[in-house]
Design a protein around this motif. Structure first.
Motif, mmCIF file in Angstrom:
data_model
loop_
_atom_site.group_PDB
_atom_site.id
_atom_site.type_symbol
_atom_site.label_atom_id
_atom_site.label_comp_id
_atom_site.label_asym_id
_atom_site.label_seq_id
_atom_site.Cartn_x
_atom_site.Cartn_y
_atom_site.Cartn_z
ATOM 1 N N LEU A 113 1.052 -6.937 2.975
ATOM 2 C CA LEU A 113 0.417 -6.623 1.645
ATOM 3 C C LEU A 113 -0.919 -5.869 1.826
ATOM 4 N N LEU A 114 -1.404 -6.220 3.085
ATOM 5 C CA LEU A 114 -2.939 -5.963 3.279
ATOM 6 C C LEU A 114 -3.062 -4.232 3.658
ATOM 7 N N MET A 115 -1.784 -3.765 3.838
ATOM 8 C CA MET A 115 -1.841 -2.374 4.255
ATOM 9 C C MET A 115 -1.715 -1.521 2.981
ATOM 10 N N PHE A 116 -1.696 -2.166 1.819
ATOM 11 C CA PHE A 116 -1.812 -1.371 0.487
ATOM 12 C C PHE A 116 -3.283 -1.625 0.095
ATOM 13 N N SER A 117 -3.586 -0.691 -0.893
ATOM 14 C CA SER A 117 -5.066 -0.785 -1.405
ATOM 15 C C SER A 117 -5.209 -2.117 -2.584
ATOM 16 N N VAL A 118 -4.851 -3.180 -1.794
ATOM 17 C CA VAL A 118 -4.926 -4.407 -2.715
ATOM 18 C C VAL A 118 -6.111 -5.259 -2.101
ATOM 19 N N PRO A 119 -7.033 -5.879 -3.011
ATOM 20 C CA PRO A 119 -8.173 -6.671 -2.595
ATOM 21 C C PRO A 119 -7.583 -7.777 -1.657
ATOM 22 N N GLU A 120 -8.362 -8.144 -0.765
ATOM 23 C CA GLU A 120 -7.782 -9.086 0.251
ATOM 24 C C GLU A 120 -7.754 -10.551 -0.206
ATOM 25 N N LEU A 121 -8.518 -10.773 -1.293
ATOM 26 C CA LEU A 121 -8.469 -12.077 -1.940
ATOM 27 C C LEU A 121 -7.072 -12.380 -2.677
ATOM 28 N N SER A 122 -6.785 -11.306 -3.387
ATOM 29 C CA SER A 122 -5.534 -11.265 -4.003
ATOM 30 C C SER A 122 -4.370 -11.456 -3.256
ATOM 31 N N VAL A 123 -4.231 -10.879 -2.055
ATOM 32 C CA VAL A 123 -3.146 -11.142 -1.162
ATOM 33 C C VAL A 123 -3.164 -12.463 -0.717
ATOM 34 N N HIS A 124 -4.375 -12.973 -0.450
ATOM 35 C CA HIS A 124 -4.077 -14.279 0.091
ATOM 36 C C HIS A 124 -3.755 -15.441 -0.754
ATOM 37 N N MET A 125 -4.103 -15.060 -2.007
ATOM 38 C CA MET A 125 -3.756 -15.989 -3.082
ATOM 39 C C MET A 125 -2.290 -15.650 -3.558
ATOM 40 N N PHE A 126 -1.864 -14.547 -3.470
ATOM 41 C CA PHE A 126 -0.388 -14.300 -3.565
ATOM 42 C C PHE A 126 0.655 -15.010 -2.818
#
Length: 657
Positions: free
Chosen positions: A498-511
């Motif tokens: 998911l970090l390869m997309f333009s997504v905030p890192e915190l959102s990815v970790h919470m996901f």
């Protein structure tokens, strides 16, 4: 046989302990006697005193702080936790000779860096024979201790990653790598800060231990029981009161508990019998407690200690993490509250009788018991270091306990609390050490990037399919793992895609954190749901299915805060945030009605479909969609009132005839 009585139901303390031990390996420790009892007690107290000393006077060099922490944990695990369930059930009070040898080996591992620090630094990674032997012993002890106190899932995963590090040349496709020698694996695992002694264990050896000790002091001062009384006063008289008590109590218990299962068997011991007595089916009663208790792990301020790991992994302040986690967590509990309300309306359940409610004035007089919770939140929000905030919170808990004669601590109670806090940290120490093995292999082999590329290839490079695959991976990886290890594993293995997309890192970790936690109530391995089924006398799989249904918010909201981070208050104004929160709450009402099949009256299949669509549109915080959802919601609400009035008119007309 000792029992706790709630209303007209009785649940034995022995049964509660059996359930805890069955579904939570950390609860299955030996009841020692004689000299071994005193040895273990002194070890536990010394463990807590060591952690307090380094918190007050400064943390030791990284390798020493972490290995001493690990040595204490491993030694105590082999003294306290038997090798098999058969030994646990036998109730043996002694320690077998081989566990004494393992405990001695663990002590040697824990003191090795302290004794040979200068030599190890001078050799810069070149291992002697003694180094190699100690490193191998450390790896074996970590895996065995993790198996005993945490369970097989994380032990198997860590073992697979160790095998992968060595067998790299024989791996298929994108998983192939040149492979590591045994010596390099041992060096990475125990003689660098990339493996066992990595960031997960570092957080366990500093922040997490202190907050678990804080939780032990809160329990000793009666805060846990007070949460139950306060919950009954606030929610008990409402429609379906016992279920709402379970939700409210579990949300509060989650602030001091680091385990979904532990939360279930403690608060569920009185909420589940109340729910059953007032008419909830036993599977539904168990599911409410399981879903609520699991939600305690995503509720700030502590979040099952994962919040402190996020601080280290992402490199942002604790306040940013707690602020981002607050709205999704509240929505999660709001969803369960709404569904239990509609279920109670659907089957005509009442609240708890007035005479069964604790005296409101007496309960409110004890609001001072919440001071330690307020203190820890305030200190963390004010920017104080996590270590100092934990220390002052422990001090505040002791001072609050002194206000009540029953909870005032003497030397004996203080020693017991120090021991309880250390015992609760053993599983976390083992789990984070095992998780460090996984992180170390991912780092030196680059498999994290390879897995991310593999997920992207499977998803065709699109965000939504990647989210679905990452969700599945997180659910599988999270099965049977405690909160801290759960987060380390999912953030290391599942998050990189998911970090390869333009997504905030915190959102990815919470996901990935959310779906790793929800594994506790997602069949087939739903430990919290199975524990709740044991308390309720219900069928486990059905309880798990209903738990997952009640926790529907946890399956929806993570997708929303990845696509639209405004839900986590990231890069948004207060006006935008208020609108997002308002529409999300309205959306949860519609989704809850759709899931239960009842709003103001019973819903047919088409009404449920429309309510679900309206709820999804409202939760999705993007311009026009929220307005469309609000319009559909208003139309549904008006239609419900119309049909309700029509039904009343029809019944009145029939009665007059």
């Amino acid at each position: 046989m000792t029992t706790k009585q709630y209303d007209d139901q009785q649940i034995s303390e022995e049964h509660i302990q059996e359930l805890a031990a069955k579904y939570d390996p950390e609860a299955g420790f030996r009841k020692l006697a004689g000299p071994l009892y005193w040895l273990a007690l002194i070890g536990l107290i010394s463990f807590s005193l060591f952690q307090l000393y380094t918190a007050i006077f400064g943390v030791l060099p990284a390798q020493i702080q972490r290995t001493v922490h690990l040595g204490f944990a491993l030694t105590l695990i082999f003294l306290l936790f038997p090798a098999s369930k058969k030994q646990k059930s036998a109730g043996r009070k002694g320690v077998p000779w081989y566990d004494l040898i393992l405990a001695a080996a663990a002590t040697a591992v824990g003191s090795y860096w302290y004794i040979f620090m200068d030599d190890l630094v001078m050799r810069v990674g070149r291992l002697t024979t003694n180094d190699f032997i100690i490193g191998v012993i450390a790896i074996v002890l970590v895996l065995e201790a993790t198996r005993r106190v945490v369970g097989m899932p994380i032990t198997v995963i860590a073992s697979i990653f160790l095998a992968y590090a060595y067998l790299g040349p024989y791996m298929p496709g994108f998983l192939e790598h040149k492979g590591l020698t045994i010596e390099r694996i041992v060096r990475t695992m125990f003689f660098t800060t990339e493996g066992i002694l990595g960031t997960p264990l570092a957080v366990s050896a500093t922040y997490i231990f202190l907050f678990l000790l804080f939780g032990a002091f809160l329990i000793k001062t009666g805060v846990g029981e007070y949460f139950n009384d306060l919950s009954i006063v606030i929610a008990g008289r409402r429609i379906g009161g016992p279920a709402k008590v379970a939700i409210f109590s579990s949300a509060l218990q989650g602030t001091i508990s680091g385990s979904s299962v532990a939360n279930v068997v403690t608060s569920g011991a009185f909420t589940i019998p109340m729910m059953k007595r007032l008419g909830y089916k036993k599977e539904f009663a168990g599911a409410v407690e399981a879903a609520s208790s699991t939600g305690g792990q995503i509720m700030p301020p502590v979040m099952g200690a994962a919040a402190f790991l996020m601080v280290e992994f992402i490199g942002i302040s604790y306040w940013e993490i707690a602020k981002a986690a607050a709205v999704p967590a509240i929505l999660y509990f709001a969803g369960i509250w709404i569904m239990t309300h509609f279920e109670a309306k659907r089957i005509g359940l009442r609240g708890i009788e007035k005479h069964e409610i604790p005296d409101k004035k007496e309960v409110l007089k004890k609001l001072y018991l919440l001071i330690p919770i307020v203190v820890v939140v305030y200190l963390l929000m004010s920017g104080m270091s996590i270590t100092k905030a934990a220390l002052w919170s422990i001090v505040s808990a002791v001072l609050v306990g002194m206000l009540n004669k029953e909870t005032r601590m003497g030397p004996k109670q203080l020693a017991e609390t120090l021991a309880d806090g250390a015992r609760s940290a053993l599983g976390v120490a083992a789990a984070t050490a095992a998780a460090g093995i996984i992180v170390g292999v991912v780092t030196v082999t680059g498999v994290g990037l390879k897995l991310a590329n593999g997920l992207l290839e499977l998803s065709g490079g699109y965000l939504l399919p990647t989210l679905i695959l990452t969700m599945i991976a997180s659910l599988v990886l999270g099965m049977g793992s405690p909160t801290t290890a759960n987060y380390v594993i999912t953030s290391t293995i599942a998050a990189p895609a998911l970090l390869m997309f333009s997504v905030p890192e915190l959102s990815v970790h919470m996901f990935v954190f959310y779906f790793g936690i929800i594994a506790d109530i997602t069949p087939p391995v739903a430990l919290a749901a199975f524990a709740a089924a044991g308390v309720a006398g219900a069928e486990p799989i059905r309880t798990g299915v209903i738990s997952a249904k009640l926790a529907i918010a946890a399956f929806i909201i993570p997708y929303i805060f990845v696509i639209s981070p405004q839900l986590m208050l990231i890069d948004t104004t207060w006006w935008e945030a208020s609108w997002v929160i308002f529409t999300a709450f309205i959306g949860m009402i519609a989704i809850g009605a759709a899931m239960i099949g009842y709003w103001m009256r019973k819903l047919n299949i088409w009404e449920r479909a429309v309510a679900l669509a309206a709820g999804m549109l409202l939760i999705y915080p993007e311009g026009i969609w929220s307005y469309i959802g609000l319009g559909v919601f208003a139309a549904m609400l008006a239609f419900q009132y119309y049909l309700l009035d029509k039904d009343k008119w029809s019944r009145g007309a029939s009665a007059s005839v």
